[in-house]
Motif scaffolding. Structure first.
Motif, PDB file in Angstrom:
ATOM      1  N   LYS A   1       0.850  -1.189   0.000  1.00  0.00           N
ATOM      2  CA  LYS A   1       0.000   0.000   0.000  1.00  0.00           C
ATOM      3  C   LYS A   1       0.890   1.246   0.000  1.00  0.00           C
ATOM      4  CE  LYS A   1      -3.862   2.384   0.907  1.00  0.00           C
ATOM      5  NZ  LYS A   1      -4.984   2.498  -0.050  1.00  0.00           N
ATOM      6  N   PRO A   2       0.747   2.133  -0.995  1.00  0.00           N
ATOM      7  CA  PRO A   2       1.575   3.337  -1.034  1.00  0.00           C
ATOM      8  C   PRO A   2       1.125   4.365   0.006  1.00  0.00           C
ATOM      9  CG  PRO A   2      -0.019   3.359  -2.823  1.00  0.00           C
ATOM     10  CD  PRO A   2      -0.155   2.024  -2.160  1.00  0.00           C
ATOM     11  N   ASN A   3       2.014   5.282   0.330  1.00  0.00           N
ATOM     12  CA  ASN A   3       1.712   6.386   1.251  1.00  0.00           C
ATOM     13  C   ASN A   3       1.234   5.882   2.616  1.00  0.00           C
ATOM     14  OD1 ASN A   3       2.255   8.291  -0.861  1.00  0.00           O
ATOM     15  ND2 ASN A   3       0.180   7.928  -1.638  1.00  0.00           N
ATOM     16  N   LEU A   4       1.831   4.788   3.046  1.00  0.00           N
ATOM     17  CA  LEU A   4       1.457   4.220   4.331  1.00  0.00           C
ATOM     18  C   LEU A   4       2.679   3.608   5.003  1.00  0.00           C
ATOM     19  CD1 LEU A   4      -0.851   3.344   6.335  1.00  0.00           C
ATOM     20  CD2 LEU A   4      -0.921   1.185   5.073  1.00  0.00           C
ATOM     21  N   ALA A   5       2.986   4.087   6.206  1.00  0.00           N
ATOM     22  CA  ALA A   5       4.036   3.460   7.011  1.00  0.00           C
ATOM     23  C   ALA A   5       3.409   2.306   7.789  1.00  0.00           C
ATOM     24  CB  ALA A   5       4.652   4.473   7.970  1.00  0.00           C
ATOM     25  N   VAL A   6       4.149   1.221   7.925  1.00  0.00           N
ATOM     26  CA  VAL A   6       3.652   0.048   8.642  1.00  0.00           C
ATOM     27  C   VAL A   6       4.644  -0.338   9.729  1.00  0.00           C
ATOM     28  CG1 VAL A   6       3.017  -2.395   8.479  1.00  0.00           C
ATOM     29  CG2 VAL A   6       2.373  -0.809   6.647  1.00  0.00           C
ATOM     30  N   ILE A   7       4.128  -0.524  10.947  1.00  0.00           N
ATOM     31  CA  ILE A   7       4.922  -1.074  12.050  1.00  0.00           C
ATOM     32  C   ILE A   7       4.224  -2.355  12.487  1.00  0.00           C
ATOM     33  CG2 ILE A   7       5.874  -0.700  14.347  1.00  0.00           C
ATOM     34  CD1 ILE A   7       5.514   2.306  13.902  1.00  0.00           C
ATOM     35  N   GLU A   8       4.847  -3.488  12.197  1.00  0.00           N
ATOM     36  CA  GLU A   8       4.259  -4.766  12.582  1.00  0.00           C
ATOM     37  C   GLU A   8       5.120  -5.423  13.645  1.00  0.00           C
ATOM     38  OE1 GLU A   8       2.799  -9.104  10.824  1.00  0.00           O
ATOM     39  OE2 GLU A   8       3.283  -7.463   9.449  1.00  0.00           O
ATOM     40  N   VAL A   9       4.450  -5.980  14.660  1.00  0.00           N
ATOM     41  CA  VAL A   9       5.162  -6.758  15.666  1.00  0.00           C
ATOM     42  C   VAL A   9       4.765  -8.215  15.483  1.00  0.00           C
ATOM     43  CG1 VAL A   9       5.332  -4.866  17.306  1.00  0.00           C
ATOM     44  CG2 VAL A   9       3.360  -6.379  17.414  1.00  0.00           C
ATOM     45  N   ALA A  10       5.737  -9.113  15.553  1.00  0.00           N
ATOM     46  CA  ALA A  10       5.478 -10.537  15.347  1.00  0.00           C
ATOM     47  C   ALA A  10       6.565 -11.347  16.037  1.00  0.00           C
ATOM     48  CB  ALA A  10       5.432 -10.861  13.857  1.00  0.00           C
ATOM     49  N   HIS A  11       6.258 -12.600  16.320  1.00  0.00           N
ATOM     50  CA  HIS A  11       7.280 -13.484  16.885  1.00  0.00           C
ATOM     51  C   HIS A  11       7.674 -14.581  15.894  1.00  0.00           C
ATOM     52  CE1 HIS A  11       3.684 -15.926  17.701  1.00  0.00           C
ATOM     53  NE2 HIS A  11       4.513 -16.968  17.783  1.00  0.00           N
ATOM     54  N   LYS A  12       6.858 -14.733  14.826  1.00  0.00           N
ATOM     55  CA  LYS A  12       7.160 -15.752  13.832  1.00  0.00           C
ATOM     56  C   LYS A  12       6.614 -15.290  12.488  1.00  0.00           C
ATOM     57  CE  LYS A  12       4.759 -19.495  13.873  1.00  0.00           C
ATOM     58  NZ  LYS A  12       4.161 -20.788  14.302  1.00  0.00           N
ATOM     59  N   ILE A  13       7.464 -15.358  11.444  1.00  0.00           N
ATOM     60  CA  ILE A  13       7.040 -14.895  10.130  1.00  0.00           C
ATOM     61  C   ILE A  13       7.944 -15.546   9.078  1.00  0.00           C
ATOM     62  CG2 ILE A  13       8.528 -12.854  10.090  1.00  0.00           C
ATOM     63  CD1 ILE A  13       6.164 -11.326   8.846  1.00  0.00           C
ATOM     64  N   SER A  14       7.409 -15.813   7.902  1.00  0.00           N
ATOM     65  CA  SER A  14       8.169 -16.526   6.875  1.00  0.00           C
ATOM     66  C   SER A  14       9.195 -15.615   6.194  1.00  0.00           C
ATOM     67  CB  SER A  14       7.217 -17.085   5.814  1.00  0.00           C
ATOM     68  OG  SER A  14       6.667 -16.038   5.038  1.00  0.00           O
ATOM     69  N   ALA A  15      10.149 -16.248   5.551  1.00  0.00           N
ATOM     70  CA  ALA A  15      11.181 -15.488   4.825  1.00  0.00           C
ATOM     71  C   ALA A  15      10.563 -14.664   3.704  1.00  0.00           C
ATOM     72  CB  ALA A  15      12.236 -16.441   4.271  1.00  0.00           C
ATOM     73  N   ALA A  16       9.572 -15.232   3.004  1.00  0.00           N
ATOM     74  CA  ALA A  16       8.917 -14.497   1.915  1.00  0.00           C
ATOM     75  C   ALA A  16       8.245 -13.238   2.438  1.00  0.00           C
ATOM     76  CB  ALA A  16       7.892 -15.399   1.233  1.00  0.00           C
ATOM     77  N   GLU A  17       7.651 -13.317   3.615  1.00  0.00           N
ATOM     78  CA  GLU A  17       7.001 -12.142   4.201  1.00  0.00           C
ATOM     79  C   GLU A  17       8.044 -11.141   4.691  1.00  0.00           C
ATOM     80  OE1 GLU A  17       2.937 -13.856   6.132  1.00  0.00           O
ATOM     81  OE2 GLU A  17       4.794 -14.856   6.728  1.00  0.00           O
ATOM     82  N   LYS A  18       9.137 -11.624   5.243  1.00  0.00           N
ATOM     83  CA  LYS A  18      10.187 -10.719   5.699  1.00  0.00           C
ATOM     84  C   LYS A  18      10.734  -9.879   4.551  1.00  0.00           C
ATOM     85  CE  LYS A  18      12.052 -13.320   9.667  1.00  0.00           C
ATOM     86  NZ  LYS A  18      13.254 -13.973  10.218  1.00  0.00           N
TER      87      LYS A  18
END
Length: 532
Positions: free
Chosen positions: A500-517
C-alpha cells in the motif's frame, strides 16, 4: 443524588403533573358525592331521584377522568422512555470514550443497573409527583369541609416519616451488597457463555455451571435481604400509619358527630379523603427508600453524566514526517517490560519488529498509540512530544489486530463502523483490502454473524484492513496480524498491507516466513541486532 427527571422534556413533565391533578380529582369526586348523598339521606333532603342525579353526575365525572388517565399513563411511559434513552446514550458514550478493556462493570451498568434505576428511581420519582398532588388536593378539600379533622390527619401522618428514617442506612447498605454481587453474577454468566466451547472440550461443564449457580445464589440472597428489609420497613410504617393516621382521627370524628358538629356524610367524606392523606405519604416514604437503594448505581451513572469527551482538539493537518521513540522504558508491577528502547519510522517505511511471545510487543504499540505512558523516555510524532497523549497521538494510526473485533451486523457496518464516507472512498478501501469479491458475492447487507461466524479468518482480517485503509491515517500498526492464519493466506495479507503506497507500517510478530520478511524495508530484532 440528583433527580433523573431533569433529563426528561420539560413540557412532558408539566403535562404529566396537570394530568396527575385530574387523576387525583377522581378520589375527591367519590368522597364529595358520598358526602352529598349521605347528608341528604340523613337530613331527609330531596328524594330518590335527586340522589340518582347526584350519583349519575359523579359516575360521568369518573368516566371523564378515566379517559384523561389514559393520556396520563401514556405520558408517564413516554417520560420513562426519554430518560432511559438519555441515560443509555450518556453511559454508553462514557464507557466507549473511556476505552476500558474490562467489560464487567460496563455490561452490568448498561443492563442491570440502568434497569434498576428505571424501576426504582425514575418510576418512583414520577409517582412521588402524583402522590404529592393527590395529598395536597385532598388536604385542601378536607380543610374546606372540616378543618379540625383534616389538621389531625395531617399531624398524625408525620409519624410514619419518623419511623422510615430508622431504616434508611440499613437499606442503603444492603443495596450496596446486592449491587456488588449482581456485578459478579453478570460477569460469571458472561464468562460461562463465552467459555462454553473451552469448557465442553475439557468436560468441565459441571464445575462451570456450579460456579455460575453459586454466584446466582449469592446475588439472589443479597436481593432477598434487600427486598425483605424494604418490605419490613413498609410493614412497620403502615402499622404506625394505621394507628396514628386512621384510628385516632376517626375517634375524634366520631366524637364530633356525637356532638352534632358534623354530619355523617362529612365524617365519611373526611374518612374517605383520609386515604389520600395517609396512603400518599406512606407511598412516598416507600418510594424514597426505593430511590435511595439505587444510590450505588446512580453514583456510577453520574460519572457518565458529568463526563464530556474532549472536543477541543483540532483535526490533524499537514503531512506525516516521522515517528520517534526515544530511550523508552516501561515498567509494570515492579517488573521492567523493556528498557531504553529507541525506534524511528520514516513516512511510508515498512518495519517489522520481532521478539518472542511475552516480550511486550503489544505494550510497545500501546505506548506508541498514547494509551500508556513510559516510565522513562518520550514518543514524538512530526517532531511533537505526544508521550502518553492518546488524544494527540491516536489519529495518526490505524490498527490491525490478530483477532479483530467483528460486530454482529452487516459487512458494510463492520467496515464503516457507522462513519460517513463517500462511495468512491469506500470502494477504493474495499478493493485495496481485497474484499471486492466478497462484497460482489454476498452484498453490503450480508449479516456476518456473531464474532464474524459467517466469514473466514482471512475475510475477517481483510475487513480489519479495509477499516484501516478507509481511515487514510499515515501509520498502520499490526499486532501479530496473521499469526493465526495459514502461510499462504498470511503472505497474501502481508502483500495487501505492505504494498500500500503512502502508508508506514509497524508490525510486531514473533514468527514470520522469509517471503514475508522480504516485503519489509527494515527488520528489527527487539532482543538485539537489526536485520536486513
Amino acid at each position: 443524588m440528583q433527580s433523573s427527571l431533569k433529563f426528561a422534556p420539560k413540557w412532558k413533565l408539566v403535562a404529566y403533573t396537570l394530568l396527575a391533578i385530574v387523576m387525583a380529582f377522581g378520589n375527591v369526586v367519590i368522597a364529595y358525592v358520598t358526602k352529598i348523598m349521605l347528608n341528604a339521606a340523613q337530613y331527609r333532603q330531596g328524594d330518590s331521584g335527586n340522589l340518582i342525579r347526584i350519583a349519575s353526575i359523579g359516575a360521568a365525572t369518573i368516566l371523564i377522568i378515566m379517559l384523561s388517565n389514559f393520556v396520563y399513563r401514556y405520558i408517564k411511559c413516554a417520560i420513562i422512555q426519554d430518560v432511559n434513552v438519555y441515560l443509555k446514550d450518556k453511559t454508553m458514550s462514557y464507557l466507549i470514550e473511556q476505552r476500558s478493556d474490562s467489560q464487567k462493570d460496563g455490561l452490568s451498568l448498561m443492563t442491570n443497573d440502568l434497569k434498576q434505576i428505571e424501576t426504582s428511581k425514575t418510576t418512583n420519582e414520577l409517582m412521588i409527583i402524583a402522590e404529592l398532588v393527590s395529598f395536597l388536593l385532598s388536604v385542601v378539600v378536607g380543610l374546606i369541609n372540616s378543618w379540625i379533622l383534616t389538621l389531625i390527619f395531617m399531624v398524625t401522618t408525620l409519624i410514619p416519616g419518623l419511623v422510615q428514617r430508622a431504616f434508611t442506612k440499613t437499606i442503603q447498605a444492603k443495596a450496596k451488597v446486592w449491587e456488588t454481587n449482581n456485578i459478579a453474577y453478570t460477569q460469571s454468566v458472561n464468562d460461562g457463555l463465552n467459555g462454553a466451547q473451552t469448557v465442553g472440550l475439557y468436560d468441565a461443564q459441571s464445575s462451570t455451571i456450579s460456579k455460575v449457580v453459586n454466584s446466582a445464589k449469592r446475588m439472589e440472597e443479597a436481593l432477598k435481604n434487600l427486598n425483605f428489609t424494604q418490605a419490613a420497613a413498609g410493614e412497620v410504617i403502615m402499622a404506625f400509619a394505621d394507628i396514628f393516621s386512621f384510628i385516632l382521627p376517626f375517634l375524634v370524628g366520631a366524637i364530633l358527630m356525637l356532638q352534632g358538629q358534623i354530619g355523617v356524610g362529612t365524617l365519611i367524606m373526611i374518612v374517605q379523603l383520609s386515604n389520600e392523606f395517609i396512603n400518599p405519604i406512606v407511598n412516598i416514604f416507600e418510594q424514597l427508600n426505593a430511590i435511595k437503594s439505587t444510590k450505588p448505581m446512580w453514583d456510577k451513572v453520574e460519572q457518565a453524566l458529568s463526563f464530556s469527551a474532549d472536543s477541543t482538539k483540532s483535526a490533524k493537518t499537514g503531512q506525516f514526517t516521522g515517528l520517534k521513540v526515544e530511550d523508552a522504558t516501561y515498567s509494570q508491577g515492579g517488573r521492567e517490560i523493556f528498557t531504553h528502547l529507541n525506534l524511528t519510522v520514516a513516512p511510508n517505511e515498512k518495519i517489522l519488529l520481532m521478539a518472542p511471545s511475552g516480550w511486550g510487543k503489544t505494550t510497545l504499540l500501546n505506548l506508541i498509540l498514547g494509551k500508556i505512558k513510559p516510565s522513562e523516555g518520550h514518543v514524538y510524532i512530526d517532531g511533537e512530544d505526544v508521550t502518553g497523549n492518546w488524544a494527540e497521538a491516536h489519529d495518526n494510526f490505524s490498527y490491525v489486530n490478530q483477532k479483530p473485533f467483528i460486530f454482529d451486523d452487516t459487512i458494510k457496518f463492520n467496515i464503516l463502523l457507522g462513519r460517513k464516507v463517500s462511495p468512491a472512498n469506500l470502494a477504493k478501501a474495499v478493493d485495496s483490502a481485497g474484499l471486492t469479491e466478497l462484497v460482489d458475492e454476498k452484498g453490503w447487507d450480508y449479516q456476518v454473524g456473531e464474532k464474524g461466524a459467517n466469514l473466514s479468518g482471512g475475510q475477517i482480517q481483510r475487513i480489519e484492513i479495509a477499516r484501516a485503509f478507509l481511515s487514510e491515517r499515515p501509520v498502520l500498526l499490526a499486532d501479530e496480524a496473521t499469526s493465526a492464519l495459514d502461510p499462504e493466506l498470511s503472505l497474501a495479507i502481508h502483500k495487501t498491507l505492505l504494498k500500500k503506497p503512502n502508508l508506514a507500517v509497524i508490525e510486531v510478530a514473533h514468527k514470520i516466513s522469509a517471503a514475508e520478511k522480504s516485503l519489509f524495508d527494515r527488520i528489527i530484532n527487539l532482543n538485539g541486532e537489526n536485520e536486513e
